[in-house]
Design a protein around this motif. Structure first.
Motif, PDB file in Angstrom:
ATOM      1  N   GLN A 147       0.828  -1.207   0.000  1.00 60.08           N
ATOM      2  CA  GLN A 147       0.000   0.000   0.000  1.00 60.08           C
ATOM      3  C   GLN A 147       0.858   1.250   0.000  1.00 60.08           C
ATOM      4  OE1 GLN A 147      -2.363  -0.827   3.508  1.00 60.08           O
ATOM      5  NE2 GLN A 147      -4.013  -1.760   2.319  1.00 60.08           N
ATOM      6  N   TYR A 148       1.957   1.233   0.759  1.00 57.91           N
ATOM      7  CA  TYR A 148       2.878   2.365   0.746  1.00 57.91           C
ATOM      8  C   TYR A 148       3.496   2.540  -0.638  1.00 57.91           C
ATOM      9  CZ  TYR A 148       2.714   1.983   5.872  1.00 57.91           C
ATOM     10  OH  TYR A 148       2.320   1.927   7.174  1.00 57.91           O
ATOM     11  N   ARG A 149       3.896   1.430  -1.229  1.00 56.07           N
ATOM     12  CA  ARG A 149       4.491   1.475  -2.567  1.00 56.07           C
ATOM     13  C   ARG A 149       3.492   2.046  -3.570  1.00 56.07           C
ATOM     14  NH1 ARG A 149       8.092  -0.856  -6.281  1.00 56.07           N
ATOM     15  NH2 ARG A 149       9.396  -1.814  -4.671  1.00 56.07           N
ATOM     16  N   GLN A 150       2.256   1.598  -3.498  1.00 58.20           N
ATOM     17  CA  GLN A 150       1.234   2.074  -4.433  1.00 58.20           C
ATOM     18  C   GLN A 150       0.988   3.557  -4.265  1.00 58.20           C
ATOM     19  OE1 GLN A 150      -2.656   0.298  -3.941  1.00 58.20           O
ATOM     20  NE2 GLN A 150      -3.249   0.782  -6.028  1.00 58.20           N
ATOM     21  N   LEU A 151       0.978   4.015  -3.033  1.00 59.39           N
ATOM     22  CA  LEU A 151       0.784   5.443  -2.770  1.00 59.39           C
ATOM     23  C   LEU A 151       1.890   6.268  -3.404  1.00 59.39           C
ATOM     24  CD1 LEU A 151      -0.959   7.533  -1.172  1.00 59.39           C
ATOM     25  CD2 LEU A 151       0.676   7.265   0.690  1.00 59.39           C
TER      26      LEU A 151
END
Length: 230
Positions: A147-151
């Motif tokens: 999720q952090y990567r996608q953000l």
């Protein structure tokens, strides 16, 4: 020490503050630059967060021996927009003149076993406390890091992203099912107790130069603008 949401202008500043409590030596112009980047209030670390900072400091000290640029910028407990989620450790530098953002997610677990009946992983945390989660569910650290990567991918253009799960208290034999599952996904690096030296070497390889504070400020601004749209 009030170091949440604090940008450290170099790895050495981060290590000195965490390992020696050298916060007073960090104050002054460098401290003002850190405050000017995002103007967040610096908060005290909780016990688990401080343990994470100690482990990160040890890995980054080893990374210095592997020639990671000293002026890579470090941020601890980076709050993700208006939610309560925080990225444990964020590193900002450059590789081949491109900005690189590295995110390290730490877990203090000493054992992770797969329960075939419930199809959940059960992790020992702080002695006998157990956390249960399904792989790729909201409670899964791999999902959290994704999720952090996608953000970052969605809202920070032209940035190379590196992500890693770090389990400094976990022997690989005590968590092999989970570790193998993460490796099969091939999205994040994963390091455990016996591979922390490898972590230092590979994290050092993410960067060949530090990052100018002005560039980090632009990244933070993009992050805030994007966060308001979510």
């Amino acid at each position: 020490m009030k170091i949440k949401d604090r940008w450290f202008s170099s790895i050495e500043d981060f290590i000195a503050t965490i390992e020696f409590g050298a916060l007073e030596e960090f104050e002054g112009q460098k401290e003002k630059e850190s405050l000017d980047m995002d103007k967040n209030e610096h908060l005290e670390l909780k016990r688990g967060e401080y343990e994470t900072a100690i482990h990160a400091s040890n890995i980054l000290r080893a990374a210095l021996r592997e020639q990671i640029p000293k002026d890579v910028i470090v941020k601890i407990e980076f709050k993700v927009h208006d939610s309560q989620k925080r990225m444990d450790i964020v590193l900002c530098g450059e590789k081949n003149s491109q900005i690189v953002v590295g995110v390290l997610e730490f877990k203090q677990w000493s054992k992770i076993v797969f329960d075939k009946k419930s199809k959940e992983f059960q992790a020992n945390k702080y002695r006998d406390k157990i956390e249960s989660f399904e792989f790729d569910s909201d409670g899964c650290p791999s999902r959290q890091l994704s999720q952090y990567r996608q953000l970052i991918e969605t809202h920070m253009s032209q940035v190379e992203i590196q992500t890693a799960l770090v389990f400094p208290n976990l022997d690989e034999d005590e968590g092999k099912d989970f570790i193998n599952r993460v490796k099969e996904e091939d999205v994040h690096e994963i390091y455990s107790l016996r591979t922390l030296d490898k972590a230092a070497k590979e994290i050092a390889g993410w960067f060949d130069a530090g990052c100018e504070p002005a560039k980090v400020k632009r990244l933070t601004s993009q992050h805030k603008v994007a966060a308001n749209r979510i």
